[in-house]
Design a protein around this motif. Structure first.
Motif, PDB file in Angstrom:
ATOM      1  N   ASP A  80      14.209  10.144  -0.938  1.00  0.00           N
ATOM      2  CA  ASP A  80      14.084   9.652   0.437  1.00  0.00           C
ATOM      3  C   ASP A  80      12.626   9.257   0.654  1.00  0.00           C
ATOM      4  O   ASP A  80      11.739  10.112   0.698  1.00  0.00           O
ATOM      5  CB  ASP A  80      14.510  10.761   1.416  1.00  0.00           C
ATOM      6  CG  ASP A  80      14.559  10.245   2.839  1.00  0.00           C
ATOM      7  OD1 ASP A  80      13.804   9.311   3.160  1.00  0.00           O
ATOM      8  OD2 ASP A  80      15.351  10.793   3.627  1.00  0.00           O
ATOM      9  N   LEU A  81      12.399   7.938   0.726  1.00  0.00           N
ATOM     10  CA  LEU A  81      11.030   7.419   0.766  1.00  0.00           C
ATOM     11  C   LEU A  81      10.429   7.435   2.165  1.00  0.00           C
ATOM     12  O   LEU A  81       9.244   7.152   2.329  1.00  0.00           O
ATOM     13  CB  LEU A  81      11.004   5.992   0.202  1.00  0.00           C
ATOM     14  CG  LEU A  81      11.420   5.870  -1.265  1.00  0.00           C
ATOM     15  CD1 LEU A  81      11.743   4.434  -1.621  1.00  0.00           C
ATOM     16  CD2 LEU A  81      10.323   6.406  -2.172  1.00  0.00           C
ATOM     17  N   GLY A  82      11.259   7.711   3.163  1.00  0.00           N
ATOM     18  CA  GLY A  82      10.738   7.725   4.540  1.00  0.00           C
ATOM     19  C   GLY A  82      10.380   6.325   5.013  1.00  0.00           C
ATOM     20  O   GLY A  82       9.353   6.126   5.652  1.00  0.00           O
ATOM     21  N   ILE A  83      11.251   5.346   4.695  1.00  0.00           N
ATOM     22  CA  ILE A  83      11.054   3.976   5.183  1.00  0.00           C
ATOM     23  C   ILE A  83      12.034   3.793   6.342  1.00  0.00           C
ATOM     24  O   ILE A  83      13.229   3.575   6.123  1.00  0.00           O
ATOM     25  CB  ILE A  83      11.319   2.935   4.072  1.00  0.00           C
ATOM     26  CG1 ILE A  83      10.399   3.193   2.879  1.00  0.00           C
ATOM     27  CG2 ILE A  83      11.154   1.514   4.602  1.00  0.00           C
ATOM     28  CD1 ILE A  83      10.678   2.340   1.668  1.00  0.00           C
ATOM     29  N   ALA A  84      11.526   3.928   7.537  1.00  0.00           N
ATOM     30  CA  ALA A  84      12.294   3.879   8.791  1.00  0.00           C
ATOM     31  C   ALA A  84      13.805   3.907   8.571  1.00  0.00           C
ATOM     32  O   ALA A  84      14.350   4.815   7.949  1.00  0.00           O
ATOM     33  CB  ALA A  84      11.851   2.677   9.597  1.00  0.00           C
ATOM     34  N   GLU A 128      -1.024  -2.396  -2.471  1.00  0.00           N
ATOM     35  CA  GLU A 128       0.375  -2.758  -2.222  1.00  0.00           C
ATOM     36  C   GLU A 128       1.236  -1.525  -1.970  1.00  0.00           C
ATOM     37  O   GLU A 128       1.240  -0.609  -2.799  1.00  0.00           O
ATOM     38  CB  GLU A 128       0.928  -3.441  -3.477  1.00  0.00           C
ATOM     39  CG  GLU A 128       0.492  -4.864  -3.656  1.00  0.00           C
ATOM     40  CD  GLU A 128       1.213  -5.773  -2.690  1.00  0.00           C
ATOM     41  OE1 GLU A 128       2.442  -5.625  -2.559  1.00  0.00           O
ATOM     42  OE2 GLU A 128       0.536  -6.600  -2.048  1.00  0.00           O
ATOM     43  N   PRO A 129       2.022  -1.492  -0.894  1.00  0.00           N
ATOM     44  CA  PRO A 129       2.927  -0.353  -0.685  1.00  0.00           C
ATOM     45  C   PRO A 129       3.872  -0.160  -1.857  1.00  0.00           C
ATOM     46  O   PRO A 129       4.142   0.968  -2.283  1.00  0.00           O
ATOM     47  CB  PRO A 129       3.720  -0.728   0.571  1.00  0.00           C
ATOM     48  CG  PRO A 129       3.014  -1.867   1.194  1.00  0.00           C
ATOM     49  CD  PRO A 129       2.087  -2.467   0.193  1.00  0.00           C
ATOM     50  N   CYS A 130       4.353  -1.283  -2.430  1.00  0.00           N
ATOM     51  CA  CYS A 130       5.314  -1.183  -3.536  1.00  0.00           C
ATOM     52  C   CYS A 130       4.688  -0.524  -4.772  1.00  0.00           C
ATOM     53  O   CYS A 130       5.389   0.122  -5.542  1.00  0.00           O
ATOM     54  CB  CYS A 130       5.845  -2.557  -3.927  1.00  0.00           C
ATOM     55  SG  CYS A 130       6.927  -3.230  -2.673  1.00  0.00           S
ATOM     56  N   LEU A 136       4.990   6.831  -7.069  1.00  0.00           N
ATOM     57  CA  LEU A 136       5.546   8.079  -6.521  1.00  0.00           C
ATOM     58  C   LEU A 136       6.983   8.288  -7.004  1.00  0.00           C
ATOM     59  O   LEU A 136       7.379   9.404  -7.365  1.00  0.00           O
ATOM     60  CB  LEU A 136       5.500   8.044  -4.983  1.00  0.00           C
ATOM     61  CG  LEU A 136       4.089   8.010  -4.369  1.00  0.00           C
ATOM     62  CD1 LEU A 136       4.144   7.671  -2.884  1.00  0.00           C
ATOM     63  CD2 LEU A 136       3.380   9.348  -4.580  1.00  0.00           C
ATOM     64  N   LYS A 137       7.761   7.200  -7.017  1.00  0.00           N
ATOM     65  CA  LYS A 137       9.154   7.301  -7.481  1.00  0.00           C
ATOM     66  C   LYS A 137       9.206   7.705  -8.951  1.00  0.00           C
ATOM     67  O   LYS A 137       9.968   8.592  -9.329  1.00  0.00           O
ATOM     68  CB  LYS A 137       9.876   5.953  -7.307  1.00  0.00           C
ATOM     69  CG  LYS A 137      10.390   5.718  -5.901  1.00  0.00           C
ATOM     70  CD  LYS A 137      11.379   4.554  -5.830  1.00  0.00           C
ATOM     71  CE  LYS A 137      10.759   3.226  -6.142  1.00  0.00           C
ATOM     72  NZ  LYS A 137      11.553   2.079  -5.665  1.00  0.00           N
ATOM     73  N   ARG A 138       8.395   7.044  -9.774  1.00  0.00           N
ATOM     74  CA  ARG A 138       8.417   7.358 -11.214  1.00  0.00           C
ATOM     75  C   ARG A 138       8.072   8.830 -11.447  1.00  0.00           C
ATOM     76  O   ARG A 138       8.691   9.514 -12.262  1.00  0.00           O
ATOM     77  CB  ARG A 138       7.431   6.460 -11.981  1.00  0.00           C
ATOM     78  CG  ARG A 138       7.986   5.076 -12.266  1.00  0.00           C
ATOM     79  CD  ARG A 138       7.114   4.340 -13.288  1.00  0.00           C
ATOM     80  NE  ARG A 138       5.745   4.119 -12.817  1.00  0.00           N
ATOM     81  CZ  ARG A 138       5.379   3.121 -12.016  1.00  0.00           C
ATOM     82  NH1 ARG A 138       6.264   2.248 -11.604  1.00  0.00           N
ATOM     83  NH2 ARG A 138       4.123   2.985 -11.630  1.00  0.00           N
ATOM     84  N   PRO A 223      12.198  -3.234   3.291  1.00  0.00           N
ATOM     85  CA  PRO A 223      11.365  -4.117   4.124  1.00  0.00           C
ATOM     86  C   PRO A 223       9.975  -4.382   3.538  1.00  0.00           C
ATOM     87  O   PRO A 223       9.365  -5.409   3.813  1.00  0.00           O
ATOM     88  CB  PRO A 223      11.257  -3.367   5.459  1.00  0.00           C
ATOM     89  CG  PRO A 223      11.677  -1.962   5.172  1.00  0.00           C
ATOM     90  CD  PRO A 223      12.605  -2.017   4.011  1.00  0.00           C
ATOM     91  N   HIS A 224       9.485  -3.463   2.697  1.00  0.00           N
ATOM     92  CA  HIS A 224       8.160  -3.678   2.105  1.00  0.00           C
ATOM     93  C   HIS A 224       8.196  -4.686   0.952  1.00  0.00           C
ATOM     94  O   HIS A 224       7.160  -5.096   0.455  1.00  0.00           O
ATOM     95  CB  HIS A 224       7.575  -2.355   1.591  1.00  0.00           C
ATOM     96  CG  HIS A 224       7.274  -1.377   2.675  1.00  0.00           C
ATOM     97  ND1 HIS A 224       6.209  -1.510   3.529  1.00  0.00           N
ATOM     98  CD2 HIS A 224       7.929  -0.262   3.076  1.00  0.00           C
ATOM     99  CE1 HIS A 224       6.198  -0.516   4.393  1.00  0.00           C
ATOM    100  NE2 HIS A 224       7.236   0.255   4.146  1.00  0.00           N
ATOM    101  N   SER A 225       9.410  -5.034   0.498  1.00  0.00           N
ATOM    102  CA  SER A 225       9.483  -5.916  -0.681  1.00  0.00           C
ATOM    103  C   SER A 225       9.445  -7.398  -0.299  1.00  0.00           C
ATOM    104  O   SER A 225       9.422  -8.264  -1.167  1.00  0.00           O
ATOM    105  CB  SER A 225      10.758  -5.634  -1.481  1.00  0.00           C
ATOM    106  OG  SER A 225      11.884  -6.121  -0.775  1.00  0.00           O
TER     107      SER A 225
HETATM  108 FE1  FES Z   1       9.362   1.124  -2.610  1.00  0.00          FE
HETATM  109 FE2  FES Z   1      10.154  -0.697  -1.070  1.00  0.00          FE
HETATM  110  S1  FES Z   1      11.353   0.660  -2.206  1.00  0.00           S
HETATM  111  S2  FES Z   1       8.141  -0.151  -1.385  1.00  0.00           S
END
Ligand code: FES
Ligand code: AMP
Ligand code: ZN
Ligand code: ZN
Length: 301
Positions: A80-84, A128-130, A136-138, A223-225
């Protein structure tokens, strides 16, 4: 349009494979192609326990379904990345999938692990947020796979993803990245084996597979992509594919054939992060711990 293999109506035409497929034969082809990749690259065996990283999208949930139907033992991991709104909805799709099939799903949240979600990280840190998100995901995928004793960590990267990554790496002739781009990466100390069983399957096949298998997934992109370079490269490859079907699969398969001739990637010296104990090439704390420390120091909102 008749199915290439039976008298039923075809629902998908695959020009690159010269096939027209009815629902039943499409499911059969998708599962066969995934199985082919798993065997060809010796990704894992039916006796091994696999962790599938699921984002709530068609590829990773489709992959989890494929592995389960093929008889592999696969648990899920959702970060859960916490993207709204996006994270809340994608999490629901993963939880619904796991519940309906009685499959175990691990959930880890950046808010708990890092003390902040990606929206906050993007607003606080430069860059870059991505790129932060990817790191962090890796880290979390590897840590959960490692701690859970999984033999491999599987991601839903498909043919379109891999061809776009390859194009990006080739445009820069980045030999280090090219050498590391492979459907299976071996395990190391505290590093899980990484596998991509969907390398030979296109996005269109995965959409159709999910539809036929009744898998509900999130359609929206993160949305960040928006404006990400990878989307631009995919668009270029789609245009090439329209003009010359099989461009993508030929590009990727030809690369995989020459891959053994590439110079081996440089050996990087890794040590244990003094803060979390996971491996890192950095002097001092790993990137994950540095982001966590940086977020802890920010002024309270
Ligand atoms: Fe990671 Fe969009 S899923 S920035
Ligand atoms: P992406 O980097 O978004 O293109 O995603 C590539 C793969 O990483 C997906 O197919 C998933 O296997 C995995 N993945 C992406 N986002 C998540 C997430 N939030 N939680 C778990 N796995 C993810
Ligand atoms: Zn058929
Ligand atoms: Zn660390």
């Amino acid at each position: 349009m008749r199915c290439t293999f039976c008298a039923n109506e075809a629902v998908l035409r695959l020009r690159h494979a010269n096939l027209r497929l009815c629902p039943e034969h499409l499911v059969a082809r998708v599962e066969k192609e995934a199985e082919r990749a798993i065997r060809e690259f010796r990704m894992f065996t039916p006796e091994e326990k696999i962790l599938v990283a699921v984002s709530g999208g068609k590829d990773s949930l489709g992959l989890w379904a494929i592995l389960t139907h093929l008889g592999y033992k696969a648990d899920g991991l959702y970060i859960d990345l916490g993207i709204a709104d996006y994270s809340r909805r994608s999490r629901e799709f993963c939880e619904e999938f796991a519940r309906a099939r009685g499959l175990p799903l691990h959930v880890v949240a950046l808010a708990e692990e890092v003390g902040a979600g990606l929206d906050e990280i993007a607003a606080t840190l430069r860059g870059e947020p991505c790129a932060h998100c990817g790191a962090l995901k890796r880290y979390l995928m590897n840590r959960v796979a490692w701690e859970g004793g999984y033999a491999a960590l599987a991601t839903g990267h498909n043919l379109d993803d891999e061809a776009a990554t390859l194009l990006g790496n080739t445009l820069r002739w980045d030999l280090e990245y090219l050498a590391r781009q492979y459907p299976v990466l071996p395990a190391g100390p505290k590093l899980a084996r990484k596998v991509k069983p969907l390398v030979f399957l296109s996005e269109r096949e995965m959409v159709a597979y999910c539809l036929i298998r009744g898998i509900r997934y999130i359609y929206e992109e993160c949305p960040h992509s928006v404006g990400a370079r990878s989307l631009f490269l995919k668009d270029i490859l789609n245009r090439l594919e329209d003009a010359a079907p099989s461009t993508k699969i030929t590009f990727l398969k030809a690369f995989l054939r020459v891959h053994p001739q590439l110079p081996k990637p440089k050996e990087v010296e890794v040590r244990d992060c003094p803060s979390c104990g996971m491996p890192t090439a950095a002097q001092g704390p790993c990137r994950f711990c540095r982001i966590r420390e940086r977020m802890a120091q920010r002024a309270p909102a």
